[in-house]
Design an enzyme around this catalytic site. Structure first.
Site, PDB file in Angstrom:
ATOM      1  N   GLY A   1       4.578   0.412   4.608  1.00 38.27           N
ATOM      2  CA  GLY A   1       3.963   1.472   5.394  1.00 38.27           C
ATOM      3  C   GLY A   1       3.728   1.074   6.829  1.00 38.27           C
ATOM      4  N   ARG A   2       3.402  -0.194   7.048  1.00 42.35           N
ATOM      5  CA  ARG A   2       3.083  -0.640   8.409  1.00 42.35           C
ATOM      6  C   ARG A   2       4.282  -0.546   9.339  1.00 42.35           C
ATOM      7  NH1 ARG A   2      -0.481  -5.159   5.475  1.00 42.35           N
ATOM      8  NH2 ARG A   2      -2.259  -3.758   5.136  1.00 42.35           N
TER       9      ARG A   2
ATOM     10  N   TYR B   1      -5.432   3.058  10.254  1.00 45.66           N
ATOM     11  CA  TYR B   1      -4.964   3.235   8.869  1.00 45.66           C
ATOM     12  C   TYR B   1      -3.838   2.279   8.471  1.00 45.66           C
ATOM     13  CZ  TYR B   1      -1.712   7.017  10.622  1.00 45.66           C
ATOM     14  OH  TYR B   1      -0.797   7.775  11.266  1.00 45.66           O
ATOM     15  N   GLU B   2      -3.685   2.191   7.167  1.00 49.55           N
ATOM     16  CA  GLU B   2      -2.740   1.246   6.544  1.00 49.55           C
ATOM     17  C   GLU B   2      -3.024  -0.193   7.006  1.00 49.55           C
ATOM     18  OE1 GLU B   2       1.173   2.655   5.863  1.00 49.55           O
ATOM     19  OE2 GLU B   2       0.533   4.757   5.963  1.00 49.55           O
ATOM     20  N   GLY B   3      -4.309  -0.467   7.138  1.00 50.48           N
ATOM     21  CA  GLY B   3      -4.761  -1.773   7.611  1.00 50.48           C
ATOM     22  C   GLY B   3      -5.149  -1.696   9.074  1.00 50.48           C
TER      23      GLY B   3
END
Lengths: 382, 262
Positions: free
Chosen positions: A244-245, A364-366
């Protein structure tokens, strides 16, 4: 080492760009204001294969790759970051879990409709008390005969307002830490009794995206919907977030390039002190700096994508790309608003929306802080 | 039904500039696209195939770079593609171009040939009809609607102030207006598939049995561009509004006197 896209990728980029310009751009402002995603646009994304880019043709995907997926993410996010996140959560988070950990039967049954354009996916990991630290997870799954009974609540589930399929994580063993007790399940959001999807959570940016609380109350999930080994949910989720990142980094590159393009266009026409503001060296030098940073972010994103396509270790590369690109997106969008002055601040122009949208890429996503944990963790510092 | 669509790769005129000295197009750095009318023709062919079955073949004459135009057509859904490319073909005018394409079409075979009405770089609207003549096919130009029933096609042909609907037995040729169809996008999978397919490249040797070298290229072209030049921009006129007839006459007279015309 070749930094030029091959012909197939160039043609895919051309498709993503013309689709974004003609189909997405005209809707972006209105969708942001209404805080609602246009479902007609969503079905067009499905029709032309935007929701199955890096997945194999044998399961109904496009047979392209992660690099092409980043090109798509950049082009759509140039005009609308909300469209970017809809594609990213579906592709990187939901589909990658099933693609990487699903059995052959699960892939045929659940992955195929997601990537052939029939269904939309989402991903349920974050909870009120479990964000960066997954140890706070409280959603549980208890065995009942052959089935599992899910109870709990997931917050910030992107796409939940219209998604069909969700990969959701629940504790199946509460005697061990969450990193060893989580298991992944594939659930039907629209069909399974006991699932409630909240209204859209009101947000600062990416306001057109669907983002909801999903509550699970005695939801009966058949055993064939357990994804991957029992207790390996944490590993599956972290793997999906690595994928995702890359998408979020590409989204950030797109937001930045889109905003800079707007500022350049405006600065050519806007006259102050008798000449266009782009003819001032201060503007030119700032624009040169911004473009250099965007290019660096893009190359880092491509590097992570190509590493994933080559089945190399890409997690830290993806984290570096996201850390840098999200910072660049925030800097460039702030610059674009500044360069366009009072008009940049007005909703008539898209850069204020882009500035609001950019912020989430650092979260988001970390978060950026988590990215630094991932990167430093790979550096053998201790 | 075997449909063959002829396409041309042209510079995107939205981004093109003229060289003020030579009056010719500056092609450097200008993106190339499939000619608009041809894309509409391709879309019509794809829609016909969806309705009645068959195949859609695309043919393009041009330099090796025109390969990408054919890949784009494949990515939109065409079944196969031919690139007619050779040094001997260079410098061809519309007649010589039509000769080469007609020769290739005979070899490929077809029930229906669709071309665009005209290309945005040359604007002649001649190649389509000339292909039809050389193949001795019935032809309908300026098609804005197209349907098929058995061995016949029905074409709505656009005129300035009216339209005709013609019924034509296949094989035949139609030239398409952009209004005929809104072209679809390529699909992502279509692009991946397009680069896994082979574009057949035919040079002079592949067609020479049916092609007299005297009829093609610069020397086979009855016409050549003698001179090209840009137009000079003229100032817009003055618009006199909301005047009565008498006031208008007075105002015009005033202007004529002011400019020493009378």
């Amino acid at each position: 080492m070749d930094f030029k896209l091959d012909k197939s990728h160039q043609l895919q980029q051309q498709l993503f760009r013309s689709f974004a310009e003609n189909e997405v751009r005209p809707l972006a402002k209105e969708m942001d204001e209404n805080e609602t995603y246009d479902l007609g646009l969503l079905s067009k994304l499905q029709k032309y294969g935007f929701l199955g880019i890096p997945y194999a043709k044998e399961y109904g995907g496009c047979g392209s790759d992660t690099l092409a997926y980043t090109l798509c993410m950049e082009e759509v996010s140039k005009v609308d970051a909300s469209t970017g996140i809809a594609i990213s959560v579906h592709t990187s988070l939901c589909c990658s879990c099933i693609n990487n950990f699903g059995t052959e039967e699960q892939k045929q049954k659940y992955l195929r409709p997601l990537i052939d354009g029939s269904k939309v996916g989402c991903f349920g990991l974050t909870e009120t008390n479990a964000g960066s630290d997954v140890q706070g997870a409280q959603t549980v799954a208890v065995k009942d005969g052959n089935d599992w009974i899910l109870n709990g609540s997931k917050i910030f589930t992107t796409n939940a307002g219209f998604a069909d399929t969700c990969v959701v994580f629940a504790l199946t063993d509460r005697t061990v830490p969450a990193s060893k007790g989580l298991t992944a399940f594939i659930v039907d959001l629209k069909e399974m009794p006991g699932i409630t999807v909240s209204d859209n959570i009101e947000r600062m940016g990416i306001r057109a995206a669907s983002n909801c609380i999903v509550t699970y109350e005695n939801v009966r999930v058949p055993a064939d919907r357990v994804l991957g080994p029992m207790g390996k949910g944490f590993k599956i989720a972290m793997g999906a977030l690595d994928c995702g990142r890359i998408g979020i980094a590409a989204q950030a590159v797109g937001i930045a390039q889109g905003a800079l393009n707007e500022a350049i266009k405006y600065g050519k026409e806007r006259k102050q002190f008798g000449k266009s503001i782009n003819s001032f060296q201060n503007t030119q030098f700032k624009m040169a700096e911004m473009q250099t940073k965007i290019d660096a972010a893009r190359l880092m994103t491509w590097r992570a994508a190509i590493a994933e396509d080559n089945h190399e270790v890409f997690g830290p590369l993806a984290a570096m790309a996201k850390l840098f690109a999200s910072d660049v997106a925030n800097e460039v969008t702030r610059f674009a608003v500044q360069a366009m002055g009072g008009y940049g601040y007005c909703r008539e122009y898209p850069v204020e929306r882009m500035m609001r949208d950019a912020k989430i890429t650092e979260i988001y996503e970390g978060t950026s802080e988590v990215m630094k944990m991932v990167i430093s963790g790979s550096m053998k510092l201790k | 039904m075997k449909i063959v669509v002829c396409i041309k790769q042209v510079p995107d005129t939205a981004e093109v500039k003229l060289d003020p000295k030579t009056g010719t197009l500056i092609r450097d750095g200008v993106p190339s696209i499939i000619n608009h009318d041809d894309r509409a023709g391709l879309e019509a062919a794809l829609q016909l195939r969806e309705r009645v079955g068959g195949t859609v073949t695309v043919v393009c004459m041009g330099p090796p770079q025109a390969d990408v135009a054919l890949r784009e057509a494949l990515a939109m859904g065409a079944d196969d593609a031919y690139l007619l490319s050779a040094r001997e073909f260079g410098g061809s005018d519309t007649y010589a171009t039509a000769t080469i394409i007609a020769t290739a079409l005979k070899k490929i075979g077809f029930d229906l040939v669709i071309t665009g009405r005209q290309a945005i770089d040359g604007d002649t609207a001649q190649v389509g009809p000339q292909i039809g003549e050389q193949l001795r096919l019935p032809q309908v130009s300026y098609a804005e609607e197209l349907d098929v029933d058995g061995d016949y096609i029905f074409v709505k042909r656009q005129f300035e102030d009216s339209a005709h609907v013609l019924k034509v037995k296949m094989p035949c040729l139609v030239t398409a207006l952009s209004e005929l169809c809104e072209p679809r996008y390529m699909s992502v999978r279509g692009i991946v598939d397009a680069y896994e397919k082979t574009v057949t490249v035919w040079g002079f040797d592949d067609l020479k049995n049916d092609l007299n070298p005297e009829w093609i290229g610069l020397k086979g072209s009855p016409t050549n561009v003698f001179q090209s030049f840009g137009k000079k921009m003229r100032d817009p006129g003055t618009l006199l509004k909301d005047l009565t007839a008498d006031q208008a006459v007075e105002a015009i007279m005033e202007k004529l006197i002011e400019r020493h015309i009378i």
